[in-house]
Every structure is written in structure tokens, then in C-alpha cells.
Design a protein around this motif. Structure first.
Motif, short mmCIF file in Angstrom:
data_model
loop_
_atom_site.label_atom_id
_atom_site.label_comp_id
_atom_site.label_asym_id
_atom_site.label_seq_id
_atom_site.Cartn_x
_atom_site.Cartn_y
_atom_site.Cartn_z
N GLU A 66 -21.91 -14.68 34.03
CA GLU A 66 -20.87 -13.66 34.11
C GLU A 66 -19.82 -13.84 33.02
OE1 GLU A 66 -18.76 -13.90 37.81
OE2 GLU A 66 -17.89 -15.86 37.37
N PHE A 67 -19.24 -12.74 32.64
CA PHE A 67 -18.20 -12.72 31.63
C PHE A 67 -16.94 -13.39 32.14
CE2 PHE A 67 -15.81 -11.12 28.12
CZ PHE A 67 -14.57 -10.73 28.61
N VAL A 68 -16.28 -14.14 31.25
CA VAL A 68 -15.01 -14.79 31.59
C VAL A 68 -13.87 -14.22 30.73
CG1 VAL A 68 -13.73 -16.96 31.66
CG2 VAL A 68 -16.15 -16.91 32.31
N ALA A 69 -14.01 -14.35 29.43
CA ALA A 69 -12.95 -13.90 28.52
C ALA A 69 -13.50 -13.81 27.11
CB ALA A 69 -11.76 -14.86 28.54
N GLU B 68 -26.13 -8.30 26.17
CA GLU B 68 -25.81 -7.76 24.85
C GLU B 68 -25.37 -8.85 23.88
OE1 GLU B 68 -24.14 -3.56 26.70
OE2 GLU B 68 -23.23 -4.40 24.91
N ILE B 69 -25.33 -10.09 24.33
CA ILE B 69 -24.87 -11.19 23.48
C ILE B 69 -26.04 -11.82 22.76
CG2 ILE B 69 -23.67 -13.39 23.42
CD1 ILE B 69 -21.95 -10.94 24.19
N ALA C 104 -18.80 -24.15 37.16
CA ALA C 104 -19.94 -23.48 36.53
C ALA C 104 -20.23 -24.16 35.19
CB ALA C 104 -19.63 -22.01 36.29
N VAL C 105 -21.35 -23.78 34.61
CA VAL C 105 -21.59 -24.10 33.21
C VAL C 105 -20.96 -22.99 32.38
CG1 VAL C 105 -23.29 -24.49 31.41
CG2 VAL C 105 -23.72 -25.34 33.73
N TYR C 106 -20.12 -23.36 31.45
CA TYR C 106 -19.42 -22.40 30.61
C TYR C 106 -20.12 -22.32 29.25
CZ TYR C 106 -15.65 -21.82 33.93
OH TYR C 106 -14.91 -21.50 35.05
N TYR C 107 -20.41 -21.09 28.84
CA TYR C 107 -21.13 -20.86 27.59
C TYR C 107 -20.23 -20.13 26.59
CZ TYR C 107 -25.38 -21.96 30.19
OH TYR C 107 -26.34 -22.58 30.94
N CYS C 108 -20.19 -20.65 25.40
CA CYS C 108 -19.53 -19.95 24.31
C CYS C 108 -20.46 -18.84 23.81
CB CYS C 108 -19.25 -20.95 23.19
SG CYS C 108 -18.44 -20.24 21.74
N ALA C 109 -19.88 -17.71 23.45
CA ALA C 109 -20.66 -16.57 22.99
C ALA C 109 -20.04 -15.98 21.74
CB ALA C 109 -20.74 -15.52 24.08
N ALA C 110 -20.89 -15.46 20.88
CA ALA C 110 -20.42 -14.77 19.68
C ALA C 110 -21.30 -13.55 19.46
CB ALA C 110 -20.48 -15.70 18.47
N ASP C 111 -20.64 -12.43 19.21
CA ASP C 111 -21.37 -11.20 19.00
C ASP C 111 -20.42 -10.14 18.47
OD1 ASP C 111 -22.72 -8.49 19.92
OD2 ASP C 111 -24.25 -10.05 19.98
#
Length: 124
Positions: free
Chosen positions: A46-49, A110-111, A92-99
Motif C-alpha cells: 500500500e501507498f504511504v507517501a 504503476e511503479i 510492515a516492510v517499507y519499500y522505496c519507490a521511484a517512478d
């Protein structure tokens, strides 16, 4: 190819604070927004920020508004997530995302670029 490396996860008591960081590198990275998603056991990611590289616009999930702050250092290609007043349900496990779609999309589908994830555990 975009590479993302997270750091800063760990164990914290409920009500405490934690800061996550993510360093990005790679071609075509210059126009990517960056942000954070999380995934708890048995749940979907899920999206965080997230934050826009272009104008600094930020977006937050309702569940973290007022407690989490996302920020970007454009020169260093890093994104940070300052987490305060942590709750057990933030575990949770927190994932960094870039897009290029960040911060305007909240869909993990969409990431295109992800970090390896870092565990955040909040003890109640």
C-alpha cells in the motif's frame, strides 16, 4: 535501470519515531518522483507517501497524515520518511519507490522501480 537502496528500518516502541532513507541512482532518474509503500504480512502493498521531484508536491495516505513526513534531496537523489507517533499497525516492510507517476499515483502496479525493502516493527 534505476537502483534504490533503503536504510533505517528497525524495532521501535509504540509512540516512538524512526527515519527511513533511500538513495537512488541510474539513467532516466532525473524526472522520477520518489516515495514509500509498505506491505504487512498477509496484506497487499500500500501507498504511504511520495514527493514530486519537479515541484516538491507531497501526497500521504490518510493513515499516516500528520505523523509521517516525506522529503527529497534532489542533488543527492535521496528520499526520506520521518515517522513519528508510530503505531503497532505501522509494522510492515517499507519499500522505496521511484517512478515518473509519483506522487500522483498510489497504485503499486504503476511503479516501475523498487528498493529491496526494510523492516519496520512497532512494539505495542
Amino acid at each position: 535501470q534505476v537502483q534504490l537502496v533503503e536504510s533505517g528500518g528497525g524495532l521501535v516502541q509504540a509512540g516512538g519515531s524512526l527515519r527511513l532513507s533511500c538513495a537512488g541512482s541510474g539513467r532516466s532518474f532525473w524526472n522520477y518522483g520518489m516515495g514509500w509503500f509498505r506491505q504487512a504480512p498477509g496484506k497487499e502493498r500500500e501507498f504511504v507517501a511520495a514527493v514530486s521531484r519537479r515541484d516538491g508536491t507531497t501526497r500521504y495516505a490518510d493513515s499516516v497524515k500528520g505523523r509521517f513526513t516525506v522529503s527529497m534531496d534532489r542533488a543527492k537523489n535521496t528520499v526520506s520518511l520521518q515517522m513519528r507517533s508510530l503505531k503497532f499497525e505501522d509494522t510492515a516492510v517499507y519499500y522505496c519507490a521511484a517512478d515518473a507517476n509519483l506522487p500522483y499515483t498510489q497504485s503499486s502496479e504503476e511503479i516501475r522501480s523498487w528498493g529491496q525493502g526494510t523492516q519496520v516493527t512497532v512494539a505495542s
